[in-house]
Motif scaffolding. Structure first.
Motif, mmCIF file in Angstrom:
data_model
loop_
_atom_site.group_PDB
_atom_site.id
_atom_site.type_symbol
_atom_site.label_atom_id
_atom_site.label_comp_id
_atom_site.label_asym_id
_atom_site.label_seq_id
_atom_site.Cartn_x
_atom_site.Cartn_y
_atom_site.Cartn_z
ATOM 1 N N LYS A 81 -14.695 -22.977 -0.197
ATOM 2 C CA LYS A 81 -15.941 -23.488 -0.747
ATOM 3 C C LYS A 81 -16.706 -22.385 -1.483
ATOM 4 N N SER A 82 -16.785 -21.199 -0.877
ATOM 5 C CA SER A 82 -17.519 -20.106 -1.530
ATOM 6 C C SER A 82 -16.820 -19.663 -2.809
ATOM 7 N N VAL A 83 -15.484 -19.642 -2.807
ATOM 8 C CA VAL A 83 -14.749 -19.266 -4.020
ATOM 9 C C VAL A 83 -14.969 -20.320 -5.105
ATOM 10 N N THR A 84 -14.962 -21.585 -4.715
ATOM 11 C CA THR A 84 -15.190 -22.664 -5.680
ATOM 12 C C THR A 84 -16.584 -22.552 -6.283
ATOM 13 N N GLU A 85 -17.580 -22.280 -5.439
ATOM 14 C CA GLU A 85 -18.950 -22.113 -5.940
ATOM 15 C C GLU A 85 -19.045 -20.920 -6.874
ATOM 16 N N LEU A 86 -18.353 -19.840 -6.509
ATOM 17 C CA LEU A 86 -18.351 -18.640 -7.347
ATOM 18 C C LEU A 86 -17.713 -18.937 -8.704
ATOM 19 N N LEU A 87 -16.609 -19.673 -8.695
ATOM 20 C CA LEU A 87 -15.959 -20.026 -9.958
ATOM 21 C C LEU A 87 -16.865 -20.909 -10.817
ATOM 22 N N ALA A 88 -17.580 -21.836 -10.171
ATOM 23 C CA ALA A 88 -18.514 -22.689 -10.914
ATOM 24 C C ALA A 88 -19.636 -21.845 -11.515
ATOM 25 N N GLU A 89 -20.106 -20.869 -10.747
ATOM 26 C CA GLU A 89 -21.163 -19.979 -11.235
ATOM 27 C C GLU A 89 -20.662 -19.137 -12.405
ATOM 28 N N ILE A 90 -19.436 -18.657 -12.296
ATOM 29 C CA ILE A 90 -18.827 -17.875 -13.380
ATOM 30 C C ILE A 90 -18.726 -18.730 -14.636
ATOM 31 N N ASP A 91 -18.291 -19.980 -14.476
ATOM 32 C CA ASP A 91 -18.209 -20.884 -15.633
ATOM 33 C C ASP A 91 -19.583 -21.085 -16.263
ATOM 34 N N ASP A 92 -20.608 -21.228 -15.413
ATOM 35 C CA ASP A 92 -21.966 -21.406 -15.913
ATOM 36 C C ASP A 92 -22.400 -20.184 -16.722
ATOM 37 N N TYR A 93 -22.113 -18.983 -16.195
ATOM 38 C CA TYR A 93 -22.479 -17.763 -16.923
ATOM 39 C C TYR A 93 -21.672 -17.605 -18.202
ATOM 40 N N LYS A 94 -20.435 -18.050 -18.185
ATOM 41 C CA LYS A 94 -19.623 -17.996 -19.405
ATOM 42 C C LYS A 94 -20.231 -18.879 -20.487
ATOM 43 N N LYS B 14 -23.389 -19.741 -20.721
ATOM 44 C CA LYS B 14 -24.622 -19.096 -21.169
ATOM 45 C C LYS B 14 -24.314 -17.947 -22.118
ATOM 46 N N LEU B 15 -23.270 -17.177 -21.803
ATOM 47 C CA LEU B 15 -22.869 -16.069 -22.666
ATOM 48 C C LEU B 15 -22.431 -16.584 -24.037
ATOM 49 N N GLU B 16 -21.652 -17.655 -24.050
ATOM 50 C CA GLU B 16 -21.211 -18.225 -25.326
ATOM 51 C C GLU B 16 -22.405 -18.727 -26.143
ATOM 52 N N GLN B 17 -23.390 -19.325 -25.465
ATOM 53 C CA GLN B 17 -24.587 -19.800 -26.160
ATOM 54 C C GLN B 17 -25.364 -18.623 -26.748
ATOM 55 N N LEU B 18 -25.482 -17.538 -25.969
ATOM 56 C CA LEU B 18 -26.171 -16.342 -26.465
ATOM 57 C C LEU B 18 -25.441 -15.748 -27.664
ATOM 58 N N LYS B 19 -24.112 -15.707 -27.592
ATOM 59 C CA LYS B 19 -23.324 -15.188 -28.710
ATOM 60 C C LYS B 19 -23.548 -16.048 -29.960
ATOM 61 N N TYR B 20 -23.546 -17.360 -29.758
ATOM 62 C CA TYR B 20 -23.746 -18.277 -30.878
ATOM 63 C C TYR B 20 -25.138 -18.083 -31.479
ATOM 64 N N ASP B 21 -26.159 -18.024 -30.609
ATOM 65 C CA ASP B 21 -27.541 -17.821 -31.079
ATOM 66 C C ASP B 21 -27.668 -16.500 -31.835
ATOM 67 N N PHE B 22 -27.047 -15.437 -31.297
ATOM 68 C CA PHE B 22 -27.103 -14.125 -31.941
ATOM 69 C C PHE B 22 -26.428 -14.171 -33.305
ATOM 70 N N LYS B 23 -25.278 -14.847 -33.364
ATOM 71 C CA LYS B 23 -24.545 -14.948 -34.627
ATOM 72 C C LYS B 23 -25.387 -15.684 -35.674
ATOM 73 N N CYS B 24 -26.016 -16.787 -35.259
ATOM 74 C CA CYS B 24 -26.867 -17.548 -36.187
ATOM 75 C C CYS B 24 -28.039 -16.704 -36.663
ATOM 76 N N GLU B 25 -28.643 -15.986 -35.726
ATOM 77 C CA GLU B 25 -29.810 -15.161 -36.057
ATOM 78 C C GLU B 25 -29.430 -14.047 -37.029
ATOM 79 N N THR B 26 -28.300 -13.377 -36.786
ATOM 80 C CA THR B 26 -27.892 -12.288 -37.675
ATOM 81 C C THR B 26 -27.506 -12.824 -39.046
ATOM 82 N N GLN B 27 -26.932 -14.022 -39.094
ATOM 83 C CA GLN B 27 -26.602 -14.610 -40.396
ATOM 84 C C GLN B 27 -27.868 -14.915 -41.185
ATOM 85 N N GLN B 28 -28.902 -15.397 -40.502
ATOM 86 C CA GLN B 28 -30.161 -15.680 -41.191
ATOM 87 C C GLN B 28 -30.789 -14.389 -41.706
#
Length: 186
Positions: A64-77, A79-93
């Motif tokens: 259960k703890s490993v499953t929760e950790l994997l879900a948390e990792i997916d959530d952070y991934k 968020k990281l992808e969203q930040l990368k996308y936002d940064f890319k859009c901002e730098t293009q502008q």
């Protein structure tokens, strides 16, 4: 329905194989997949049913703890992808704003001051008229430091000129604009 539960159990057991010891994995396999009772599994290992139940509980908590950790990792991934996308859009502008083409600069320079939607004061229109300035290019030819020498060009006119330049996003046409706009009128 039992088939779906069995497949789900098999999936979770296989997912947790890397974090479980061989014994823990085997106990889960026997209880959840082979549907053995606690006593049957206890007889195989030569322990009590209570020991098997404890092993099962520890193993369940670990999975259960490993499953929760994997879900948390997916959530952070995500968020990281969203930040990368936002940064890319901002730098293009930013790049678009900085990389005005020669044609755009030429268009800016030939734009008539009266064609701007900026609300010039009567004083500023009069100043443009006296100086015979009709286009942004003509305005940009005058060094910014020289404006302070013109009769009637005071603090309010400077604020208005700064606001106009920023409104039209033509700072690149006025050399030393960022420094000039912070200096008081001499």
């Amino acid at each position: 329905m039992k088939d779906v539960i069995a497949r789900t159990n098999r999936f979770y057991i296989e997912m947790s194989r890397k974090v479980l010891s061989e014994k823990e994995y085997d106990v889960l396999q026997k209880l959840l997949i082979e549907k053995m009772t606690l006593q049957e599994v206890a007889a195989i290992y030569g322990v009590t049913g209570e020991n098997v139940r404890q092993i099962y509980e520890r193993t369940y908590k670990k999975v259960k703890s490993v499953t929760e950790l994997l879900a948390e990792i997916d959530d952070y991934k995500q968020k990281l992808e969203q930040l990368k996308y936002d940064f890319k859009c901002e730098t293009q502008q930013i790049k678009k704003r900085k990389n005005k083409t020669e044609i755009e600069i030429e268009i800016d320079q030939h734009k008539l001051l009266i064609a701007s939607h900026f609300p010039f004061s009567k004083r500023m229109y009069s100043m443009f008229e006296v100086l015979d300035i009709h286009t942004i290019g003509q305005l940009a030819e005058i060094p910014l430091k020289s404006f302070g020498c013109f009769r009637g060009f005071k603090g309010q006119c400077k604020k208005e000129l700064i606001a106009f330049i920023e409104f039209e996003n033509i700072e690149h046409l006025f050399e030393g604009f960022s420094v000039w706009k912070t200096q008081p009128i001499e």
